[in-house]
Design a protein around this motif. Structure first.
Motif, mmCIF file in Angstrom:
data_model
loop_
_atom_site.group_PDB
_atom_site.id
_atom_site.type_symbol
_atom_site.label_atom_id
_atom_site.label_comp_id
_atom_site.label_asym_id
_atom_site.label_seq_id
_atom_site.Cartn_x
_atom_site.Cartn_y
_atom_site.Cartn_z
ATOM 1 N N CYS A 37 0.946 -1.389 0.033
ATOM 2 C CA CYS A 37 0.047 0.112 0.050
ATOM 3 C C CYS A 37 0.886 1.313 -0.116
ATOM 4 O O CYS A 37 0.651 2.259 -0.565
ATOM 5 N N PHE A 38 1.869 1.228 0.842
ATOM 6 C CA PHE A 38 2.822 2.476 0.859
ATOM 7 C C PHE A 38 3.411 2.673 -0.452
ATOM 8 O O PHE A 38 3.947 3.955 -0.305
ATOM 9 N N ALA A 39 3.802 1.763 -1.218
ATOM 10 C CA ALA A 39 4.435 2.069 -2.353
ATOM 11 C C ALA A 39 3.793 3.054 -3.190
ATOM 12 O O ALA A 39 4.348 4.080 -4.010
ATOM 13 N N SER A 40 2.461 3.303 -3.013
ATOM 14 C CA SER A 40 1.725 4.549 -3.807
ATOM 15 C C SER A 40 2.158 5.680 -2.992
ATOM 16 O O SER A 40 1.817 6.808 -3.618
ATOM 17 N N LEU A 41 2.291 5.708 -1.760
ATOM 18 C CA LEU A 41 2.561 7.001 -1.031
ATOM 19 C C LEU A 41 3.869 7.474 -1.047
ATOM 20 O O LEU A 41 4.227 8.673 -1.024
ATOM 21 N N ASP A 42 4.860 6.530 -0.802
ATOM 22 C CA ASP A 42 6.357 6.909 -0.822
ATOM 23 C C ASP A 42 7.114 5.480 -1.262
ATOM 24 O O ASP A 42 7.490 4.867 -0.337
ATOM 25 N N PRO A 43 7.169 5.554 -2.510
ATOM 26 C CA PRO A 43 7.723 4.036 -3.015
ATOM 27 C C PRO A 43 8.966 4.037 -2.692
ATOM 28 O O PRO A 43 9.500 2.777 -2.167
ATOM 29 N N GLU A 44 9.932 4.763 -2.366
ATOM 30 C CA GLU A 44 11.316 4.859 -1.880
ATOM 31 C C GLU A 44 11.433 4.145 -0.595
ATOM 32 O O GLU A 44 12.181 3.313 -0.443
ATOM 33 N N THR A 45 10.639 4.734 0.341
ATOM 34 C CA THR A 45 10.452 4.229 1.684
ATOM 35 C C THR A 45 10.174 2.462 1.674
ATOM 36 O O THR A 45 10.602 1.685 2.198
ATOM 37 N N ALA A 46 8.935 2.528 0.778
ATOM 38 C CA ALA A 46 8.358 1.208 0.560
ATOM 39 C C ALA A 46 9.428 0.082 0.056
ATOM 40 O O ALA A 46 9.660 -0.887 0.799
ATOM 41 N N LYS A 47 10.340 0.633 -0.775
ATOM 42 C CA LYS A 47 11.572 -0.241 -1.113
ATOM 43 C C LYS A 47 12.287 -0.737 -0.125
ATOM 44 O O LYS A 47 12.825 -1.718 -0.185
ATOM 45 N N GLN A 48 12.855 0.365 0.543
ATOM 46 C CA GLN A 48 13.841 0.184 1.594
ATOM 47 C C GLN A 48 13.345 -0.959 2.584
ATOM 48 O O GLN A 48 14.043 -1.813 3.128
ATOM 49 N N LYS A 49 11.956 -0.635 2.971
ATOM 50 C CA LYS A 49 11.596 -1.673 4.012
ATOM 51 C C LYS A 49 11.249 -2.999 3.433
ATOM 52 O O LYS A 49 11.536 -4.053 4.085
ATOM 53 N N LEU A 50 11.034 -3.088 2.124
ATOM 54 C CA LEU A 50 10.896 -4.375 1.451
ATOM 55 C C LEU A 50 12.329 -5.031 1.391
ATOM 56 O O LEU A 50 12.325 -6.196 1.776
#
Lengths: 753, 753
Positions: free
Chosen positions: A335-348
């Motif tokens: 879900c967060f990929a749509s809000l802040d993709p860079e952060t979502a990527k790091q968390k992933l």
């Protein structure tokens, strides 16, 4: 009235300060997470040496004493329910602000955390609204917990001249504790202080009536070897009519005294408090701007635009707070990929480190949950896919990430493949995926521990994940062998599901180690379970027509006044071949509650079948204002993880907690991508609304790949996509160059069930 | 005034209900141990699956409400310090009884535990001393803790018709918890009940002001999935002038509901409460009768005859309550051998199971403390010797006992030998015993972890233990080879101590792993430590004259106003080669406090050298009424484990806790066997008093091997022993046939230093 949404300020204003249960806010950064009730009271936690623990205990109070009358009270708690002229809390995005007025003294306390560090900032304003001078003593009080071992002989608490504040230490032998020093400092030198509850509250006093408040001055007592520390300052003011004072305080934890000084000074710098709130506002404004929906349902708009995003944001950083579930973080990142993709990527990428080289994953990290749960790998492709569709950034697939307990580093693509191959390598005698220690339903933790039990739900989820992975590979265009391998696996597994998982009208949940069906019409209880049905839709196991019939069964068998039950009827016979779920009381957690995560799957399933009326109705009965569930106690601005089911007669409908649930992310995606139907695809934004017939028009503003898409969804008698005044074939808005503003009108005539 | 001793009732009566710190009582049986403050509040604990944990939380309150006036209060707590006409607590041996009177309502609450089971009995009496009828509601309240896992979905609390009381369960999957069911029942059917704090206290109420007290009736709300349970009953009475009612309640924990019914009914049987108190009284009367001393010091008599025995009794069953130290139980058994030799024997045999086959022992069981402490084996012979001298029962030596983590079973004699041989096998380059993870001083836990550090104290203790074992073997008369072996070892070890342990005027404590002296004049701090000096006396390492000089150094270097310091000066430099001790704040625990265990060794050492004046003076400055230490906070009837040392300027002299310390047993033996000098020997009772010059005469009545010895110790100008009017050579009263009453007069002219 509980309160109201102030959309201008992006706040919820709590007017009833004594609701059925405390209304929580969470504020956090990467190091600290604080759970605040409407009074601003609640624990702060941190990850400490790989384990998650509470490091500052749960009182934050500001006492005010009128030195002339001797009257005192806790201005943010009002223990004795005095006749406050004003008492309300503004739940903000990243802060809570408590206002009170008593006998013409206006009080305001804002609680927030800085961008980094384990620290909290308390911003206090006190104003004399009286017509005469008021002589006040102000006492901020926080109860810190420093004893990380039981050796209280390590403890000391004292005024530190270098800090010009209080230091509490637990500096013990052989402790690698990054949080052994607590500091408490204000930007306004206090008149006096206490370091212990014994001196402030008193051995025979109480938090309502601290004995020290009877004295003119706190005692400035430094202490050692103390179990019950207290951070207390005293400030004396003579406030003229209309005069206002402001005090900023910072409390935090760090390794050494020297760190404390640096951290405290950073956050007590003039203007920092306001700057920090501005920073928070910018962060949240950016999230809001990403997707603004305007439907006829104001509450839905507010939740979608503001509050669900906030809740998902907690999940992607702190997961369930008590621990970070592998799958939980992944879902919130989807879900967060749509809000802040860079952060979502790091968390992933961080989370993928908790996959084993055999392809399976651990259930939870920080702290590690070692029980052999089996579904972790099935959640990876959806998250990767969401990121890729949002960004088009296929470089992610070649990023190398390690494995848990191994030195091996492989690409994200390899991680996904190992995960799927692991699942396919784990099959039982019915051709289904082995259950092991549990799947989505981690309370069925003993149905497969002998290595024989099989899960239908997990088999369905594996197909869904495989298709997601194939979708990625097909877009990449060069992995035909793997695609062929996976498609063959899918066919075999699908055949096994249809043969051995079908119960006549719906899917069973699985087989236990002894070959007994679970969630079947032949079961003693829990004769039907929700998730296999909804996931059959999510994975497209059947033809659409059959899936509709399946969802009709869900409506008929699992609906209650305030949602859909995880199973029906609840288990009442404790069954060691099932595990924890069957020992839960009926209607509680996975055992027959309205487990909201499951209900959000149902909402998505509805939308996928075009059953938008059902989806919307489900959203509405889940909401805090459902008149058929008046005693849920839930925060209007947060999604709960559960309402106790109707079989839990003693508590039915009640939501014991909120915030820490993956439901928020699913609900957000359910509303935006499925009900309103604006979903990112590799090639652009797909538009496929299924919202209820009663709505003629919905507006959506969405940022996507650097451009802004201003979309109108208009009910019509034709299907027509108009982009920048030009009609386009199909329902996908292509990707425009960065920094474009794209005007989209989508006319549609979908049949909504 | 804190209160007074009521020797008739064997009680201490607390008159100041708000003293410096809570005054504790412990009540227990083999399954439950309850820590009660003067209000009757405090935790109950049990050993649960090999671990010791708190299983019932710490509130026990009885609220009284006048239904006419609406006034309510907690009769045993008086939170608001109302103007009670009476408020006092009688600390009894095995019970606490709280009396209060408010507005002519007399209240009495007696708290006790039955002989067996995890259960507490609450006996309530309420009397109307008013001249009019009083309409009262009575609410006993206990806060139980049932959540043994964090799965609150397992929890339920409800009225149980079979029990006719409340049942709280945490019946979860895969829990082998013997305490998953809590029951609460009275012998008087309540009018109503609550099962939750939410309903009784209220979400926004407080323990001082439970919101439910505003209602006519409690709500009879049964609940599930609750975190905060409460056991509350309501009884309504209309009491005539002079009328008194009695309510008995039992609260307990057990495995199943069926057990609960049986246990509750057993302890609510009419008369059981009184019978149980009578049983307790008989037990304690028997302990008292074992040894009654009449010295000119009334306080010393009371402590010796009554209270030290009680405290030792706690130690032999529950050791330090937070865990059962191998050496702690043994030391208390050394003392308890004279009070109840059979029980001491059973505890000794049980404890020996925690010795490894290599001869070393674990530090603590229930829970297991795995750190490699090294001194366990050195404590075994003294305990065996004490038992043998008390009973003459040499069969003990042939009892077979297992080893920890092994199937081997060997005799008690073998256990002792393995222990000593282990110690002699563990020597370092100075010829001293290796320190490993610690010895008596378990806070020097890293001086020997590299396998090189050596302890002088442990070397001395090994000699003492060897001599005790030799004394046993010599009495047995058939183990000459072993005696020869051990005597040779002793000589070698003694030579090493004198060569490498002597610092010019006193002994060092040892060498760390890097060859640095610890507790030496060359040390940065802690230049002298107490125990090597006192144990040199206990082990007779030197000639008497030199030992006197050594004790003079102790007087000169380690004395303070309220005892003797464990070391001087305290360590201030945190030293990882020492460990925990050097991280403790100065003056705290082993780091320079008056660690009373060490002071009791000093008292015995004084007596052994005939320094009775010093011994008695030491006893007096330790006592609660030492005018030079007015703020110790210590219970007058219990020995603390520590007073913070003078270097702990912020808390000097304060005793944070009492009861759970081996000091009581050493003090008891110090007074009876050494100061008064009545000590059992294989051949009879040895008499060797060293009490102070100011006392002309002391009477002691002592039971010994089935007979009663009525002894008068009379200061004289000759030494003369007269037994049953016949003069006897030497100072040993021979063993008389069982059931004799032996009259002993001992005239003596010892020089007391």
């Amino acid at each position: 009235m509980i309160g109201y949404f102030d959309n201008q300020k992006k706040e919820y204003v709590i007017k009833d300060m004594y609701p059925l249960r405390p209304l929580l806010n969470y504020i956090w950064n990467e190091e600290i997470v604080v759970n605040l009730n409407q009074f601003g009271i609640g624990p702060s936690s941190a990850v400490n040496q790989g384990d998650l623990r509470r490091v500052v205990l749960d009182y934050r109070l500001v006492y005010i004493k009128d030195r002339d009358s001797g009257i005192y009270y806790a201005a943010n708690r009002n223990f004795r329910q005095l006749n406050f002229e004003r008492f309300e809390t503004h739940v903000g995005l990243g802060y809570s602000r408590i206002f009170s007025t008593y006998q013409n003294i206006d009080f305001e306390l804002t609680l927030s955390v800085p961008e980094k560090d384990f620290a909290e900032i308390m911003h206090i304003k006190i104003k004399n609204s009286d017509s005469k001078v008021r002589n006040l003593s102000i006492y901020p009080y926080v109860r810190p917990f420093v004893n990380t071992t039981w050796h209280i002989g390590y403890n000391q608490g004292e005024w530190d001249d270098d800090l010009q504040g209080l230091i509490f230490e637990h500096n013990g032998f052989n402790l690698e504790n990054p949080y052994q020093t607590i500091f408490f400092k204000s930007d306004f030198l206090p008149k006096a202080y206490e370091t212990t509850d014994d001196k402030f509250i008193g051995r025979y006093g109480s938090i309502e009536h601290p004995l020290a408040l009877k004295n003119k001055s706190l005692s400035n007592f430094d202490t050692v070897s103390e179990e019950n520390f207290a951070c207390v300052f005293q400030y004396d003011f003579a406030l003229k009519p209309g005069e206002e004072i402001t005090i900023n305080l910072v409390i935090g934890l760090c390794k050494e005294r020297t760190d404390a000084i640096a951290i405290a000074d950073k956050y007590l710098k003039p203007g920092y408090f306001e700057e920090n709130l501005q920073r928070l506002d910018q962060v949240h404004e950016a999230y809001i701007e990403k997707m603004v929906v305007e439907t006829p349902d104001e509450y839905l708009n507010t939740m979608t635009n503001v509050w669900l995003k906030r809740q998902v944001s907690l999940g992607k950083t702190w997961a369930r707070v008590y621990g970070k579930g592998f799958r939980d973080v992944l879902q919130d990142c989807s879900c967060f990929a749509s809000l802040d993709p860079e952060t979502a990527k790091q968390k992933l990428l961080y989370t993928l480190k908790f996959q084993f080289t055999n392809g399976n994953t651990i259930r939870m990290y920080e702290p590690i949950e070692p029980h052999p749960y089996q579904d972790g790998a099935a959640w990876i492709p959806a998250t990767v896919l969401a990121y890729l569709k949002e960004t088009g950034d296929f470089d992610l697939l070649d990023e190398k990430v390690g494995y848990y307990g191994s030195d091996l580093q492989e690409t994200v693509r390899d991680h996904m493949l190992r995960g799927l191959r692991y699942l396919y390598s784990e099959k039982g005698e019915h051709g289904l995926i082995l259950w092991r220690g549990g799947d989505w339903n981690d309370s069925i933790d003993n149905a497969g521990m002998q290595g024989r039990g099989e899960s239908v739900w997990l088999s369905i989820a594996t197909i869904k994940a495989s298709n997601e992975f194939i979708e990625i590979l097909e877009e990449e265009g060069n992995q035909n062998e793997i695609i062929t391998e996976l498609k063959a696996e899918i066919e075999k597994l699908k055949a096994a599901i249809l043969k051995n998982g079908w119960d006549g009208k719906y899917f069973i949940y699985g087989y236990d180690d002894y070959g007994n069906k679970v969630g079947s019409k032949d079961s003693v209880d829990a004769k039907i379970m929700l998730n296999p049905q909804t996931w059959a839709v999510l994975a497209g196991i059947f033809d659409v027509e059959d899936l509709h019939k399946l969802m009709d069964v869900v409506e008929e068998r699992l609906k209650c006044d305030y949602g859909y039950l995880q199973c029906a009827p609840s288990m009442t016979a404790r069954d060691p071949n099932i595990g924890r779920m069957s020992y839960f009381q009926p209607g509680v957690f996975e055992n027959g509650s309205v487990y909201i995560h499951g209900v959000t799957f149902k909402i998505v399933a509805d939308c996928l079948l075009g059953r938008g009326e059902k989806a919307y109705e489900t959203i509405k009965i889940l909401a805090y204002d459902n008149p058929l569930n008046p005693n849920s106690g839930v925060e209007p601005y947060a999604v709960s993880n559960m309402y106790y089911g109707p079989e839990c007669v003693r508590k039915k409908g009640y939501a014991p907690q909120s915030w820490i649930t993956g439901s928020a992310g699913w609900l957000y995606r359910g509303i935006t991508q499925f009900l309103l139907g604006i979903s990112p695809e590799f090639s652009g934004l797909k538009i496929n609304p299924v919202f209820p017939q009663a709505w003629d028009k919905v507006k959506v503003s969405r940022l996507f790949r650097g451009s802004k898409y201003e979309i109108e969804l208009i009910r019509s008698d034709v299907n027509k996509l108009v982009v920048n005044n030009q009609e386009i074939e199909g329902n996908i808005v292509p990707v425009y160059p960065e920094n474009s503003v794209v005007q989209v009108k989508y006319y549609f005539k979908q049949h909504i069930f």
